[in-house]
Design an enzyme around this catalytic site. Structure first.
Site, PDB file in Angstrom:
ATOM      1  N   ASN A  83       0.898  15.517   1.412  1.00 32.81           N
ATOM      2  CA  ASN A  83       0.750  15.628   2.755  1.00 32.81           C
ATOM      3  C   ASN A  83       1.527  14.924   3.589  1.00 32.81           C
ATOM      4  O   ASN A  83       1.122  14.376   4.817  1.00 32.81           O
ATOM      5  CB  ASN A  83      -0.814  15.201   3.132  1.00 32.81           C
ATOM      6  CG  ASN A  83      -1.574  13.954   2.518  1.00 32.81           C
ATOM      7  OD1 ASN A  83      -0.452  12.885   2.179  1.00 32.81           O
ATOM      8  ND2 ASN A  83      -2.721  13.671   2.546  1.00 32.81           N
ATOM      9  N   ARG A 106      -3.375   3.001   7.371  1.00 24.95           N
ATOM     10  CA  ARG A 106      -4.492   2.660   7.090  1.00 24.95           C
ATOM     11  C   ARG A 106      -5.195   1.854   7.943  1.00 24.95           C
ATOM     12  O   ARG A 106      -4.287   0.906   8.570  1.00 24.95           O
ATOM     13  CB  ARG A 106      -4.772   1.790   5.660  1.00 24.95           C
ATOM     14  CG  ARG A 106      -4.613   2.737   4.283  1.00 24.95           C
ATOM     15  CD  ARG A 106      -5.790   3.731   4.243  1.00 24.95           C
ATOM     16  NE  ARG A 106      -5.535   4.808   3.112  1.00 24.95           N
ATOM     17  CZ  ARG A 106      -4.953   6.067   3.120  1.00 24.95           C
ATOM     18  NH1 ARG A 106      -4.775   6.440   4.491  1.00 24.95           N
ATOM     19  NH2 ARG A 106      -5.162   6.681   2.194  1.00 24.95           N
ATOM     20  N   GLN A 138     -14.570   3.960   7.055  1.00 27.19           N
ATOM     21  CA  GLN A 138     -14.602   5.545   7.527  1.00 27.19           C
ATOM     22  C   GLN A 138     -15.744   6.268   6.673  1.00 27.19           C
ATOM     23  O   GLN A 138     -16.106   5.630   5.417  1.00 27.19           O
ATOM     24  CB  GLN A 138     -13.152   6.353   6.678  1.00 27.19           C
ATOM     25  CG  GLN A 138     -12.101   5.783   7.618  1.00 27.19           C
ATOM     26  CD  GLN A 138     -11.011   6.652   7.353  1.00 27.19           C
ATOM     27  OE1 GLN A 138      -9.894   6.334   7.926  1.00 27.19           O
ATOM     28  NE2 GLN A 138     -10.878   7.579   6.474  1.00 27.19           N
ATOM     29  N   HIS A 167      -9.999  10.867  10.739  1.00 26.03           N
ATOM     30  CA  HIS A 167      -9.018  10.958   9.858  1.00 26.03           C
ATOM     31  C   HIS A 167      -8.535  12.339   9.327  1.00 26.03           C
ATOM     32  O   HIS A 167      -9.271  12.733   8.317  1.00 26.03           O
ATOM     33  CB  HIS A 167      -9.586  10.069   8.460  1.00 26.03           C
ATOM     34  CG  HIS A 167      -8.237   9.536   7.365  1.00 26.03           C
ATOM     35  ND1 HIS A 167      -8.478   8.909   6.408  1.00 26.03           N
ATOM     36  CD2 HIS A 167      -7.059  10.204   7.404  1.00 26.03           C
ATOM     37  CE1 HIS A 167      -7.435   8.776   5.652  1.00 26.03           C
ATOM     38  NE2 HIS A 167      -6.424   9.773   6.385  1.00 26.03           N
TER      39      HIS A 167
HETATM   40  P1  NAI Z   1       5.544   5.930   0.201  1.00 28.57           P
HETATM   41  O1  NAI Z   1       5.198   5.067  -0.915  1.00 28.57           O
HETATM   42  O2  NAI Z   1       6.716   6.774  -0.094  1.00 28.57           O
HETATM   43  O3  NAI Z   1       6.169   4.890   1.211  1.00 28.57           O
HETATM   44  C1  NAI Z   1       5.624   3.560   1.479  1.00 28.57           C
HETATM   45  C2  NAI Z   1       6.697   2.639   1.967  1.00 28.57           C
HETATM   46  O4  NAI Z   1       6.057   1.584   2.633  1.00 28.57           O
HETATM   47  C3  NAI Z   1       7.248   2.148   0.752  1.00 28.57           C
HETATM   48  O5  NAI Z   1       9.025   2.307   0.958  1.00 28.57           O
HETATM   49  C4  NAI Z   1       7.068   0.667   0.612  1.00 28.57           C
HETATM   50  O6  NAI Z   1       8.142  -0.101   0.074  1.00 28.57           O
HETATM   51  C5  NAI Z   1       6.828   0.461   2.062  1.00 28.57           C
HETATM   52  N1  NAI Z   1       5.931  -0.784   1.905  1.00 28.57           N
HETATM   53  C6  NAI Z   1       4.966  -1.304   1.237  1.00 28.57           C
HETATM   54  N2  NAI Z   1       4.383  -2.522   1.763  1.00 28.57           N
HETATM   55  C7  NAI Z   1       5.167  -2.866   2.898  1.00 28.57           C
HETATM   56  C8  NAI Z   1       5.193  -4.086   3.722  1.00 28.57           C
HETATM   57  N3  NAI Z   1       4.403  -5.018   3.523  1.00 28.57           N
HETATM   58  N4  NAI Z   1       6.039  -3.806   4.793  1.00 28.57           N
HETATM   59  C9  NAI Z   1       6.893  -2.780   5.036  1.00 28.57           C
HETATM   60  N5  NAI Z   1       7.036  -1.753   4.151  1.00 28.57           N
HETATM   61  C10 NAI Z   1       6.178  -1.643   3.254  1.00 28.57           C
HETATM   62  O7  NAI Z   1       4.324   6.306   0.737  1.00 28.57           O
HETATM   63  P2  NAI Z   1       3.896   7.588   1.822  1.00 28.57           P
HETATM   64  O8  NAI Z   1       3.769   8.820   1.160  1.00 28.57           O
HETATM   65  O9  NAI Z   1       5.049   7.470   2.744  1.00 28.57           O
HETATM   66  O10 NAI Z   1       2.478   6.987   2.348  1.00 28.57           O
HETATM   67  C11 NAI Z   1       2.228   5.761   2.988  1.00 28.57           C
HETATM   68  C12 NAI Z   1       0.942   5.551   3.434  1.00 28.57           C
HETATM   69  O11 NAI Z   1       0.518   6.444   4.316  1.00 28.57           O
HETATM   70  C13 NAI Z   1      -0.076   5.845   2.162  1.00 28.57           C
HETATM   71  O12 NAI Z   1      -0.213   4.860   1.181  1.00 28.57           O
HETATM   72  C14 NAI Z   1      -1.393   6.112   2.738  1.00 28.57           C
HETATM   73  O13 NAI Z   1      -2.149   4.833   3.216  1.00 28.57           O
HETATM   74  C15 NAI Z   1      -0.858   6.870   4.274  1.00 28.57           C
HETATM   75  N6  NAI Z   1      -1.390   8.232   4.323  1.00 28.57           N
HETATM   76  C16 NAI Z   1      -2.093   8.417   5.377  1.00 28.57           C
HETATM   77  C17 NAI Z   1      -2.665   9.591   5.322  1.00 28.57           C
HETATM   78  C18 NAI Z   1      -3.603  10.137   6.552  1.00 28.57           C
HETATM   79  O14 NAI Z   1      -4.186  11.317   6.475  1.00 28.57           O
HETATM   80  N7  NAI Z   1      -3.523   9.490   7.556  1.00 28.57           N
HETATM   81  C19 NAI Z   1      -1.978  10.783   4.409  1.00 28.57           C
HETATM   82  C20 NAI Z   1      -1.059  10.210   3.298  1.00 28.57           C
HETATM   83  C21 NAI Z   1      -0.573   9.077   3.295  1.00 28.57           C
END
Ligand code: NAI
Length: 358
Positions: free
Chosen positions: A117, A256, A285, A309
């Site tokens: 997503n 989040r 949530q 959400h």
């Molecule tokens: P991803 O794993 O591709 O990218 C996450 C990035 O965040 C990585 O590059 C990682 O190094 C970085 N990161 C981790 N800790 C960090 C920090 N302390 N400071 C800076 N960067 C940091 O994940 P993706 O697919 O981009 O998703 C990210 C998040 O989005 C998910 O873990 C989820 O919590 C949220 N999400 C929300 C959705 C919604 O419906 N609102 C749906 C899908 C994801």
């Protein structure tokens, strides 16, 4: 095997719209497939407290599927009771509802449908940035009230052109947000992430990495949060850090809720330190009725772009995460290797590099 799924209740909408696969009523579309193979499949939205469906049934479940949109919180305490549990599947992206360190201790596998997503969320982020910067919500509310006073809206409406936009987390979603903003002629694109982008990827989206968070936020007109929730991001945006934001900056968080301190953000919007805050994720949530993010407004009666959400649960996304969940289960039942990008935790421990530096 006994498979549990915690999904959100879809009500009439799910009865009328079978593509709402992520709702309790439509069960991710995998019941007949699971049962034809002799598995038991139990689905509910009831997840809180010792008498809930989740707490009662987890004691002998082999697999738990839960969706971030209505997370079944798999705490250490609950995992201690789950004597048969082997696999936790996130139907979507973001597995912070599982106590991941406890899962490692117990040798559980945690998988998610990576990428399912990310476009859905990136589009929502772009929309949220625009609706804050352009002061859309109060303008629409004015129309619904039957009023018409252009100046009350225009006094706090801007163009995105010429602004500095930065993402905390430049993974799949953060990267796609900056990619989608390229035609807006922003002044600069910044990112803060301990995993740096490759030079060609950085160049493709004209992004500059800033390694110090305070320095990063002090340069941004718009900050978007796209990092997972883990020990290193919980409460990251708090009163201390908000002092370093540009006055009147906009903040968008679809990652989040608990990455932000709810009271500190609400106070910053109320005082005008932040011009606005938008997103779809909440620290609990469903969000309680009295949650400050439901009602916060900036001094000009705008600046709130909160929704439930749903950014990652569009019908397009549901189709992808439902089929991705089925693929993960199929691999598990047949002892086939999982797609590496989907593995958050394998039996041997963390595989992902996105849930903190280890
Ligand atoms: P991803 O794993 O591709 O990218 C996450 C990035 O965040 C990585 O590059 C990682 O190094 C970085 N990161 C981790 N800790 C960090 C920090 N302390 N400071 C800076 N960067 C940091 O994940 P993706 O697919 O981009 O998703 C990210 C998040 O989005 C998910 O873990 C989820 O919590 C949220 N999400 C929300 C959705 C919604 O419906 N609102 C749906 C899908 C994801």
């Amino acid at each position: 095997m006994k498979v549990l799924a915690i999904l959100y209740k879809g009500g009439d909408a799910a009865k009328q719209e079978p593509r709402l696969l992520g709702a309790v009523e439509n069960e991710l579309g995998i019941r007949s497939w699971l049962e034809s193979q002799g598995h038991e499949y139990l689905v509910s939205d009831d997840k809180e407290g010792p008498n809930s469906f989740l707490h009662k049934n987890i004691v002998d479940a082999d697999i738990v599927i839960t969706t971030p949109f209505h997370p079944g919180y798999l705490t250490k305490e609950l995992l201690d009771k789950a004597k048969n549990l082997k696999l936790c599947v996130t139907a979507g992206v973001g597995s912070d509802h599982v106590d991941l360190n406890a899962a490692v201790e117990k040798g559980l596998e945690v998988l998610e449908v990576t990428g399912s997503n990310v476009v859905s969320v990136a589009e929502h982020v772009v929309m949220s940035i625009l609706l804050l910067v352009r002061n859309f919500v109060p303008a629409h509310e004015m129309i619904e009230r039957g009023d018409w006073q252009v100046s009350d809206i225009a006094r706090n409406a801007f163009d995105l052109e010429g602004k500095v936009v930065g993402t905390i987390g430049a993974g799949r979603i953060g990267y796609r947000v900056l990619q989608r903003l390229q035609p807006f002629n922003c002044k600069e694109f910044l990112y803060y992430d301990y995993n740096g982008l490759k030079p060609d990827a950085e160049k493709a989206i004209n992004a500059r990495r800033v390694e110090d968070l305070k320095e990063f936020v002090s340069q941004c007109d718009v900050v978007t949060i796209n990092a997972p929730l883990h020990e290193g991001t919980r409460g990251l945006i708090n009163a201390d850090l908000l002092k370093h934001f540009k006055k009147d900056a906009w903040l968008v968080n679809t990652a989040r809720g608990a990455i932000c301190n709810a009271e500190d953000v609400a106070a910053a919007v109320k005082s005008g330190q932040l011009n606005g805050y938008a997103g779809d994720v909440w620290n609990v949530q469903p969000a309680p009725k009295e949650h400050p993010w439901r009602y916060m407004k900036n001094p000009l009666q705008g600046g709130n772009g909160m929704v439930p959400h749903y950014s990652g649960t569009t019908l397009d996304a549901q189709q992808r995460y439902a089929s991705g969940t089925k693929q993960i289960l199929e691999n598990f039942f047949n002892n086939k290797p999982q797609e590496p990008a989907n593995i958050i935790i394998a039996k041997k421990g963390y595989v992902t590099k996105a849930y903190g530096q280890r």
